[in-house]
Write a protein that holds these residues in place. Structure first.
Motif, PDB file in Angstrom:
ATOM      1  N   LEU A  26      40.881  39.160  32.160  1.00 38.29           N
ATOM      2  CA  LEU A  26      40.446  40.013  33.314  1.00 38.29           C
ATOM      3  C   LEU A  26      41.937  40.095  34.138  1.00 38.29           C
ATOM      4  O   LEU A  26      42.229  38.795  34.703  1.00 38.29           O
ATOM      5  CB  LEU A  26      39.293  39.566  34.292  1.00 38.29           C
ATOM      6  N   ARG A  27      42.122  40.980  34.658  1.00 40.31           N
ATOM      7  CA  ARG A  27      43.388  41.247  35.753  1.00 40.31           C
ATOM      8  C   ARG A  27      43.107  41.005  36.985  1.00 40.31           C
ATOM      9  O   ARG A  27      42.206  41.333  37.478  1.00 40.31           O
ATOM     10  CB  ARG A  27      43.947  42.840  35.346  1.00 40.31           C
ATOM     11  N   VAL A  28      43.669  39.842  37.616  1.00 42.42           N
ATOM     12  CA  VAL A  28      43.635  39.668  39.074  1.00 42.42           C
ATOM     13  C   VAL A  28      44.940  39.796  39.693  1.00 42.42           C
ATOM     14  O   VAL A  28      45.816  39.505  39.224  1.00 42.42           O
ATOM     15  CB  VAL A  28      43.092  38.293  39.139  1.00 42.42           C
ATOM     16  N   ARG A  29      44.829  39.778  40.999  1.00 44.30           N
ATOM     17  CA  ARG A  29      45.963  40.055  41.721  1.00 44.30           C
ATOM     18  C   ARG A  29      46.375  38.521  42.353  1.00 44.30           C
ATOM     19  O   ARG A  29      47.633  38.283  42.266  1.00 44.30           O
ATOM     20  CB  ARG A  29      45.901  40.896  42.929  1.00 44.30           C
ATOM     21  N   GLU A  30      45.454  37.861  42.770  1.00 48.26           N
ATOM     22  CA  GLU A  30      45.584  36.351  43.267  1.00 48.26           C
ATOM     23  C   GLU A  30      44.692  35.551  42.470  1.00 48.26           C
ATOM     24  O   GLU A  30      43.454  35.449  42.950  1.00 48.26           O
ATOM     25  CB  GLU A  30      45.232  36.607  44.758  1.00 48.26           C
ATOM     26  N   ALA A  31      45.321  34.662  41.640  1.00 47.11           N
ATOM     27  CA  ALA A  31      44.224  33.966  41.018  1.00 47.11           C
ATOM     28  C   ALA A  31      43.495  32.782  41.662  1.00 47.11           C
ATOM     29  O   ALA A  31      42.260  32.743  41.381  1.00 47.11           O
ATOM     30  CB  ALA A  31      45.152  33.065  39.684  1.00 47.11           C
ATOM     31  N   ALA A  32      44.070  32.426  42.573  1.00 46.47           N
ATOM     32  CA  ALA A  32      43.269  31.239  43.315  1.00 46.47           C
ATOM     33  C   ALA A  32      42.148  32.060  44.122  1.00 46.47           C
ATOM     34  O   ALA A  32      41.046  31.337  44.037  1.00 46.47           O
ATOM     35  CB  ALA A  32      44.274  30.673  44.538  1.00 46.47           C
ATOM     36  N   ARG A  33      42.312  33.169  44.685  1.00 43.90           N
ATOM     37  CA  ARG A  33      41.138  33.912  45.234  1.00 43.90           C
ATOM     38  C   ARG A  33      40.235  34.038  44.254  1.00 43.90           C
ATOM     39  O   ARG A  33      39.070  34.014  44.367  1.00 43.90           O
ATOM     40  CB  ARG A  33      41.833  35.234  45.791  1.00 43.90           C
ATOM     41  N   ALA A  34      40.626  34.613  42.953  1.00 43.50           N
ATOM     42  CA  ALA A  34      39.646  35.107  41.927  1.00 43.50           C
ATOM     43  C   ALA A  34      39.018  33.677  41.577  1.00 43.50           C
ATOM     44  O   ALA A  34      37.838  33.712  41.291  1.00 43.50           O
ATOM     45  CB  ALA A  34      40.299  35.485  40.719  1.00 43.50           C
ATOM     46  N   VAL A  35      39.301  32.487  41.333  1.00 43.46           N
ATOM     47  CA  VAL A  35      38.960  31.059  40.926  1.00 43.46           C
ATOM     48  C   VAL A  35      37.866  30.905  41.827  1.00 43.46           C
ATOM     49  O   VAL A  35      36.785  30.522  41.618  1.00 43.46           O
ATOM     50  CB  VAL A  35      39.859  30.190  40.759  1.00 43.46           C
ATOM     51  N   ARG A  36      38.170  30.834  43.322  1.00 47.53           N
ATOM     52  CA  ARG A  36      37.013  30.794  44.284  1.00 47.53           C
ATOM     53  C   ARG A  36      35.602  31.696  44.199  1.00 47.53           C
ATOM     54  O   ARG A  36      34.739  31.446  44.271  1.00 47.53           O
ATOM     55  CB  ARG A  36      37.758  31.044  45.576  1.00 47.53           C
ATOM     56  N   TRP A  37      36.105  33.005  43.866  1.00 53.15           N
ATOM     57  CA  TRP A  37      34.963  33.819  43.670  1.00 53.15           C
ATOM     58  C   TRP A  37      34.117  33.413  42.294  1.00 53.15           C
ATOM     59  O   TRP A  37      32.819  33.552  42.519  1.00 53.15           O
ATOM     60  CB  TRP A  37      35.428  35.379  43.587  1.00 53.15           C
ATOM     61  N   TYR A  38      34.942  33.302  41.334  1.00 52.40           N
ATOM     62  CA  TYR A  38      34.186  32.982  39.956  1.00 52.40           C
ATOM     63  C   TYR A  38      33.220  31.814  40.081  1.00 52.40           C
ATOM     64  O   TYR A  38      32.401  31.445  39.450  1.00 52.40           O
ATOM     65  CB  TYR A  38      35.177  33.145  38.893  1.00 52.40           C
ATOM     66  N   ALA A  39      33.887  30.692  41.008  1.00 55.89           N
ATOM     67  CA  ALA A  39      33.179  29.484  41.473  1.00 55.89           C
ATOM     68  C   ALA A  39      31.665  29.740  41.870  1.00 55.89           C
ATOM     69  O   ALA A  39      30.854  29.048  41.620  1.00 55.89           O
ATOM     70  CB  ALA A  39      33.642  28.724  42.338  1.00 55.89           C
TER      71      ALA A  39
END
Length: 127
Positions: A26-39
């Motif tokens: 999945l393409r994401v702009r900010e990995a850290a933000r995406a990791v928090r959302w997927y958590a």
């Protein structure tokens, strides 16, 4: 000129210690933000790779045996991708995100969008 079909090796079983699987990217702009959302979906970060500090991140997240790759690299994946995630209790996921699951002929489902517009259809099969 040889017009016969090229030789292809016969398929072989995977070695017993190697699992074959498909892992969506999945393409994401900010990995850290995406990791928090997927958590919030129960995924945990497994590892992160950058070729050098400041360069785009490539991250693996996992929820049990389900894995996703989250990539900041332009061109790795199209924004807005749809992934279907089967879970044991879609109503618990729905509650976490403040949405209501709906019954469709094959499952009880919700659809979510991550901060980068990737869509996740989450469902529990009807029995």
């Amino acid at each position: 000129m040889d017009t016969s079909a090229p030789h292809r090796p016969a398929p072989q079983d995977s070695p017993p210690d190697r699992v074959e699987e498909a892992i969506p990217v999945l393409r994401v702009r900010e990995a850290a933000r995406a990791v928090r959302w997927y958590a919030r979906l129960g995924f945990t970060e497994q590892w992160e790779h950058r070729f050098e500090p400041g360069l785009p991140a490539f991250v693996e997240v996992a929820r049990g045996a389900v894995r996703l790759f989250l990539s900041e690299h332009v061109g790795d994946a199209r924004p807005g991708t749809l992934v279907y995630l089967r879970v044991a209790d879609v109503d618990a996921v729905a509650a976490e995100f403040g949405v209501t699951a709906q019954d469709v002929p094959w499952a009880r489902e919700i659809e979510l969008s991550d901060p980068d517009g990737n869509r996740l259809r989450v469902g529990t099969p009807l029995e």
